[in-house]
Write a protein that holds these residues in place. Structure first.
Motif, short mmCIF file in Angstrom:
data_model
loop_
_atom_site.label_atom_id
_atom_site.label_comp_id
_atom_site.label_asym_id
_atom_site.label_seq_id
_atom_site.Cartn_x
_atom_site.Cartn_y
_atom_site.Cartn_z
N LYS A 262 -2.45 15.12 -3.61
CA LYS A 262 -2.05 13.95 -3.02
C LYS A 262 -2.84 13.85 -1.64
N LYS A 264 -3.09 11.17 1.85
CA LYS A 264 -2.92 9.97 2.55
C LYS A 264 -3.96 9.49 3.60
N LYS A 509 -3.38 3.25 -6.25
CA LYS A 509 -2.18 2.87 -5.56
C LYS A 509 -1.65 3.78 -4.93
N LYS A 510 -0.84 3.32 -3.76
CA LYS A 510 -0.03 4.27 -2.91
C LYS A 510 1.39 4.60 -3.57
N ASP A 511 2.11 5.51 -3.20
CA ASP A 511 3.32 5.71 -3.74
C ASP A 511 4.18 5.26 -2.87
N GLU A 512 5.48 5.66 -2.71
CA GLU A 512 6.58 5.22 -1.60
C GLU A 512 6.25 5.83 -0.36
N GLN A 513 5.60 7.01 -0.43
CA GLN A 513 5.33 7.78 0.89
C GLN A 513 3.95 7.31 1.37
N GLY A 514 3.09 6.60 0.88
CA GLY A 514 1.96 6.17 1.25
C GLY A 514 0.87 6.99 0.67
N TYR A 516 -2.01 8.68 -1.86
CA TYR A 516 -2.86 8.64 -3.18
C TYR A 516 -2.70 9.42 -4.15
#
Length: 687
Positions: A262, A264, A509-514, A516
């Motif tokens: 992941k 950010k 799309k980003k997850d809840e923590q921002g 990818y």
């Protein structure tokens, strides 16, 4: 005693089709049509010669020498694979798949000495192995049609050989008429049903096992690699026309959705993990730090965690790494999280200035500002990276490297191996361009218009220049060919460029923590051109390319379509030929089954006979026993009813093996005899 039937031309023809299809599929999957033609035609010649030799040595002791000669050629082809491989066209089979070359020569040699059933059947083994090898490449879609044809031919050959073996056994046992093998309990074992059932099991195992084999080895067959391995010297890479650290144009790849890590980051970026400079027909090789140390006063920096355990490590390059200089850079940040697996390399859009590591470890920072963690980032660990990028307002100047890098600028301008047709393409695309940056944009647009994007593109033929073949012949490919063409075209008009690999963070799309999620399918290759004031600027021609249709991308060009049509016609013609040659046997097979179907009423009576004898004597009938053999073993246990026992056996034999179907009177007679037999006195025990 009638002699069992020997091999016929049909048997040799089935083997010819099997061998030719497997060798043709191998050559085509490697992108070497001349090799495919040589191997397939060579197998046809050797097997035809083997057929005529088998006719010449028929009924002679010399025919038994085929197995010894077979063993000799298997060993000889293995020991001589390397020199023999050099005799093949288009540089033969790559050394990385040494077994493919050995199996190919095994077929070519052993075809001359395949005279009997055993040696003919053995040729299926190298053919099956070659198809398994082709399946791991997955670069030649018509191979599926060829493999189906191979399975049909192999199954028919196995059925015929099995039938002949059963006829020999029957004749050795004193049965002169092989038609009897189609009757009673022998029908399924001696006929082709057993052979076809065995072949079906092999096919089922292949279907289940092939995906596992492919998954285990496909990682070596064409995906864009983003690791940072050690490299040979730049001089050697530049001079060697046959080697490349990063091959291009290897054929189709799969879109693998496996998550890797992941990240950010503030916007869509290219995460660079490596770049390559030296180009030849095989692909790209990298520039080593030792090749530029005569120009640069510094080399790669190795940074170890301080004794106080501080998580911050800095490169000390505040205005960009030595190979990444540009004026007035601004810092930007990203975070890499090893959420799924270990991460060996930290991809960034620009040279790294500082790293904050959740688990402090040593780092090596290359002259281009790449960060390589000396131990892999473990699952759950993360790093915060500060990298340098040009200010958004900075305008790109001329495509010239800074004065202190001019001595190595020639590496990025090397156009010695660029085909003249590609140079003409680049010059036409940049005609009347107003600036160097405009030249790069026009080349990018021209490449995007000239070819279509597809992960299923065919491999570049051996000996062809990837960019030339891509732009003028196939006109279809994925990122490696687009990026290669961009780099060589830029160099053709005097723009310093390099081939870059890594991951692209785009349309995610980003997850809840921002964060990818970067997946294996996000691995990418693109070009970078150096401009004053901006440094290395990414140019990705795939952005404007149109996606190719699946049917079109499977072949990619008229040549591919031609060969696919040839394969289809050959497969269809071979199938029709096999059916025509087998018509007499098919008719005999149907006739035998028709007679047997008319005798279906005998089976219940035989089972009733078995139950009666077993209940009276305790003797079980083995599967291999005839009715008469069973009665002879059980007869001593009958005190009475011997005449009824003999009469039942005679009636059942006549009903099962007689020339006509059983009449109503005969069926009623057998039932009456069985009823009398159940009333007979006997003793149980024994077996």
């Amino acid at each position: 005693m009638k002699k069992p039937s020997e091999t016929t031309f049909l048997d040799h023809f089935l083997v010819i089709v099997s061998c030719a299809t497997s060798l043709f599929a191998l050559g085509q999957s490697l992108g070497k049509p001349l090799l495919a033609q040589f191997l397939s035609v060579g197998s046809i010649v050797s097997l035809l010669a083997g057929y005529f030799v088998s006719r010449a040595v028929k009924d002679k002791k010399a025919a038994n020498a085929d197995s010894y000669l077979w063993s000799f050629f298997v060993v000889a082809s293995a020991l001589g694979t390397q020199p023999l491989n050099r005799l093949l066209p288009e540089e033969g089979v790559p050394f990385a798949i040494f077994a493919g070359a050995w199996l190919s020569w095994m077929i070519l040699f052993c075809g001359f000495v395949s005279w009997r059933d055993q040696t003919l059947l053995f040729l299926n083994l190298p053919c099956l192995s070659l198809f398994a090898l082709v399946g791991t490449f997955d670069s030649y879609p018509p191979a599926t049609v060829l493999f189906f044809l191979f399975l049909v031919c192999s199954s028919l050959l196995y059925a015929r050989i099995h039938r002949r073996a059963m006829v020999r056994r029957a004749q050795l046992a004193g049965v002169d008429d092989p038609v009897l093998l189609e009757r009673d309990s022998w029908r399924w074992m001696a006929g082709p049903e057993w052979a076809f059932a065995s072949a079906a099991v092999i096919v089922l195992v292949s279907l289940l096992g092939a995906p596992l084999l492919r998954m285990s080895v496909q990682q070596v067959s064409g995906a864009v690699k983003v690791s940072l391995p050690s490299a040979p010297s730049a001089a050697a890479a530049a001079s060697n026309q046959d080697n490349a650290e990063m091959p291009v144009g290897r054929g189709r790849i799969d879109s693998d959705p496996t998550p890797l890590f992941k990240v950010k980051v503030s916007n869509d970026v290219y995460l660079r993990t490596g770049f390559y400079v030296f180009y030849n027909k095989a692909g790209w090789s990298r520039l080593r730090s030792t090749d530029v140390q005569s120009v640069l006063s510094s080399g790669p920096i190795v940074v170890t965690p301080p004794d106080d355990g501080s998580p911050t490590l800095a490169t000390g390059w505040l205005k960009g790494a030595p190979l990444e200089p540009f004026p007035d850079p601004e810092p930007a940040r990203l975070t890499v999280l090893a959420a799924f697996r270990r991460v060996p390399a930290i991809g960034t859009p620009g040279s790294v200035a500082q790293i904050q590591d959740s688990a402090p470890a040593g780092y090596t920072f290359s002259l281009s500002g790449l960060a390589l963690r000396r131990t892999e980032l473990q699952t759950g660990q993360s790093v915060d990276v500060t990298y340098l990028r040009p200010k958004a307002a900075a305008e790109p100047g001329s495509a010239r490297m800074p004065a202190d890098l001019r001595p190595i600028e020639s590496y990025f301008l090397d156009d010695r191996r660029i085909p003249s047709s590609v140079v003409s393409f680049a010059l036409a695309a940049t005609a009347n361009a107003g600036s160097d940056y405009d030249k790069a944009e026009r080349i990018k647009a021209a490449i995007a218009s000239a070819a279509k994007y597809s992960l299923k593109s065919p491999p570049v033929p051996s000996g062809s220049d990837p960019s030339e073949h891509f732009l003028f012949s196939s006109r279809v490919g994925y990122c490696d060919l687009f990026a290669t063409s961009m780099v060589v075209c830029a160099r053709a008009v005097g723009l310093p460029a390099r081939y870059t690999v890594g991951y692209v963070v785009q349309d995610m799309k980003k997850d809840e923590q921002g964060f990818y999620t970067v997946r294996q399918k996000d691995a990418h290759a693109w070009a970078e051109v150096y401009f004053e004031g901006r440094g290395w600027v990414p140019f990705d021609p795939t952005e404007g390319a149109i996606a190719a249709d699946d049917d079109e991308s499977n072949t990619g060009n008229d040549g591919g379509t031609f060969w696919r049509n040839v394969v289809f016609v050959v497969a269809l013609a071979s199938t029709i030929g096999i059916v025509v040659l087998l018509l007499p046997q098919i008719k005999a097979f149907v006739a035998a089954r028709t007679v047997a179907a008319g005798k279906s009423e005998v089976a219940p009576l035989q089972r009733e006979f078995d139950r009666t004898v077993r209940s009276k004597t305790g003797v079980n009938r083995r599967f291999s026993m005839t009715v008469k053999e069973y009665a002879d073993i059980a007869a001593p246990r009958f005190e009475t009813g011997h005449e009824e026992l003999k009469a039942v056996v005679a009636a059942l034999d006549k009903a099962a093996f007689g020339p006509a179907a059983m009449t109503v009177d005969e069926r009623e007679t057998i039932k009456r005899l069985l009823k009398d037999l159940r009333s007979a006195k006997s003793t149980k025990g024994g077996r």
